[in-house]
Enzyme design. Structure first.
Site, PDB file in Angstrom:
ATOM      1  N   ASP A 347       0.919  -1.183   0.016  1.00  0.00           N
ATOM      2  CA  ASP A 347      -0.010  -0.035  -0.133  1.00  0.00           C
ATOM      3  C   ASP A 347       0.946   1.295   0.142  1.00  0.00           C
ATOM      4  O   ASP A 347       1.919   1.173  -0.520  1.00  0.00           O
ATOM      5  CB  ASP A 347      -0.911   0.029   1.182  1.00  0.00           C
ATOM      6  CG  ASP A 347      -2.311   0.748   0.899  1.00  0.00           C
ATOM      7  OD1 ASP A 347      -2.106   1.793   0.526  1.00  0.00           O
ATOM      8  OD2 ASP A 347      -3.192   0.152   1.192  1.00  0.00           O
ATOM      9  N   HIS A 370       2.207   1.864  -3.182  1.00  0.00           N
ATOM     10  CA  HIS A 370       1.106   2.963  -3.811  1.00  0.00           C
ATOM     11  C   HIS A 370       1.618   4.101  -3.684  1.00  0.00           C
ATOM     12  O   HIS A 370       0.997   5.232  -3.853  1.00  0.00           O
ATOM     13  CB  HIS A 370      -0.207   2.666  -3.083  1.00  0.00           C
ATOM     14  CG  HIS A 370      -0.912   1.363  -3.299  1.00  0.00           C
ATOM     15  ND1 HIS A 370      -2.110   1.283  -2.972  1.00  0.00           N
ATOM     16  CD2 HIS A 370      -0.476   0.294  -4.058  1.00  0.00           C
ATOM     17  CE1 HIS A 370      -2.541  -0.176  -3.556  1.00  0.00           C
ATOM     18  NE2 HIS A 370      -1.427  -0.692  -4.104  1.00  0.00           N
TER      19      HIS A 370
END
Length: 539
Positions: A347, A370
């Site tokens: 993430d 991310h």
């Protein structure tokens, strides 16, 4: 005849006198020679000589009583004091060849076995408190005991030694009554339980440090969250990143997440609430350096309500497809410095949430993951306030997004004073993103209120992208303002996804230099119908 007898008597008397003197001198000499083997007295030599002089005339009498007074020869050790009366005097014993030292030394004590440090110690090794370090025995209680001892001593050090693996369940190293400036020296490995029973119905954190002042975690050790047993049920229960909807493979198929074949020890389902590996709450002057955090069930390193945070020269490592495994998560924290760190996760490499101000991030390697994100903010109609954020000198490789701001519809508050500078991207899907329609569900309700975004600067962002270089999706009610772009050079890399041109919606600002590709959708200036920020948006 008479005269002759008188002469003979006097002559014989004189001769006997001479013989007596010779005999007496010989006797004294024998006694003196014998005396040199006797033990010397510790009395004053001068006083002994004085006493000897007074008793010299009694030597003949003492010889007949059997206790003669010895006479010290010249240049010899002083004679002993007068002997005690015969009835009390002990029989003298011959001393050994070498007289023993006085006083005799105390016998050496055996070295004590390792035990918990005593009063006054400043280091506390978990092995001394019963930890086994074999990776199988539960060492939770030993860690608790070591912390309890270290907590009482200012500037103490709790040691987790190298070359050991410690199985430790959920634990809180907590204040606020602990002394300041404690060091948690992590050189070994700490492993989370993979047994569902150890977690009950689920917990929000595994290792937690709360309400401390001057706490430091340092060393070359590893915190291993055993996360694979938690990820196996993905994607059925975990939220999704809405930016993934922008990523469409060339064959128009939905991205599939690879199966997670590893099951937990009891082949049972882990709790729905996944813990953060390492969390700090309500603490001042926190430092994390040197360590590795890997395979966390969820977020790896989190700071909540902290002031004065420094993270440097550490590492986060988890697979790129591990769900919701943020690298570093900041919330309600200020005066934060993160640098010289490698972050690989599933993430956001760094997630900056509400209540954060004065955050400086530089010299960080990010990927997979991310990217570095502010938000999501304003979820469930909450107010979010973020300000004075600097992210610069970053290298990103293979991430989903690069630098991003994301907010939910219906929120309030503001984000202002943000600088993204000198960002090098390589094969990043979406390098520059503002998304005020963020949603982590399949569908979210449309709402007009939003978190106000202003004063966001992008400069010197270069590299390659695989989906879209710029995606600005701002609120209709509160457009993004003062968005500035300088030296943006992004080149497409056709691989497995559809490529798109830059996208802008309700985004106002300025282009300080030409960009590659051209970002013609950015609206120059300010919106004509711009209204002042409402009171509930102010932070």
């Amino acid at each position: 005849m008479v005269n002759m007898r008188g002469f003979s008597f006097r002559s014989l008397a004189f001769m006997f006198f001479i013989v007596f003197l010779v005999w007496s001198a010989s006797f004294d000499t024998c006694i003196a020679r014998r005396g040199k083997h006797w033990r010397q007295s510790r009395s004053n030599p001068a006083s002994l000589a004085k006493k000897k002089g007074k008793s010299h005339g009694k030597s003949h009498h003492q010889h007949h009583t059997g206790v003669p007074k010895p006479k010290a020869p010249p240049h010899k050790a002083p004679a002993l004091p007068p002997p005690v009366p015969k009835e009390k005097a002990p029989k003298p014993k011959a001393p050994p060849h070498k007289a023993p030292a006085f006083p005799p030394p105390a016998p050496k004590e055996k070295a004590p076995k390792p035990s918990p440090p005593q009063k006054g110690s400043t280091t506390f090794n978990v092995l001394d408190f019963g930890a086994k370090g074999n990776g199988k025995s539960d060492d939770t209680k030993a860690f608790q005991a070591a912390w309890a001892a270290a907590c009482k001593v200012a500037a103490s050090t709790m040691i987790v030694p190298a070359e050991y693996a410690f199985l430790v369940g959920p634990i809180s190293f907590s204040g606020p009554y602990c002394q300041a400036d404690i060091v948690f020296q992590l050189d070994g490995t700490i492993i989370a339980p993979s047994n569902a029973n150890a977690w009950g119905k689920g917990l929000f954190q595994w290792l937690e440090f709360t309400k401390l002042v001057g706490i430091t975690i340092q060393g070359k050790g590893t915190i291993d969250g055993s996360g694979s047993v938690w990820w196996q049920d993905y994607p059925f229960e975990d939220p999704i990143d809405s930016e993934s909807e922008l990523i469409i493979p060339l064959n128009n198929t939905v991205q599939q997440h690879p199966p997670m074949p590893i099951r937990n020890e009891l082949n049972g389902k882990m709790p729905g609430i996944k813990p953060t590996a390492l969390r700090f709450y309500g603490s001042f002057n926190v430092t994390v350096t040197g360590i590795t955090i890997q395979n966390s069930p969820q977020c790896h390193l989190k700071f909540d309500n902290c002031v004065g945070v420094v993270v440097h020269d550490m590492r986060v490592s988890s697979p790129g497809d591990s769900p919701n495994t943020d690298g570093i998560h900041l919330q309600n924290s200020k005066d934060v410095l993160i640098h010289s760190t490698d972050l690989a996760c599933g993430d956001d490499c760094v997630s900056i949430q509400t209540g954060c101000t004065n955050v400086y991030i530089h010299n960080v390697n990010c990927g997979p993951g991310h990217g570095i994100s502010i938000g999501g903010l304003g979820k469930d109609n909450t107010k979010a306030c973020v300000s004075n954020i600097t992210v610069r000198d970053i290298v990103m490789h293979g991430t989903m997004t690069g630098v991003r701001v994301k907010t939910w519809q219906g929120g309030s508050g503001s984000v202002q004073g943000v600088l993204f500078s000198n960002i090098q991207v390589s094969e990043v899907q979406l390098p520059i993103v503002i998304d005020q329609f963020y949603c982590d569900k399949s569908k979210c309700k449309n709402q007009t209120s939003a978190v106000a975004l202003s004063g966001i600067t992008y400069e010197n962002i270069r590299g390659t992208y695989t989906v879209k270089p710029v995606h600005f999706a701002c609120s209709d009610a509160l457009p993004c303002m003062d968005v500035s772009l300088t030296t943006i050079e992004l080149k497409p890399l056709q691989e497995q996804y559809h490529l798109y041109d830059p996208f802008c919606w309700q985004t106002f600002g300025e282009l300080n230099t030409p960009t590659m590709p051209p970002i013609s959708c950015l609206q120059i200036g300010k919106p004509s119908g711009n209204h002042p920020q409402r009171d509930y948006d102010a932070c």
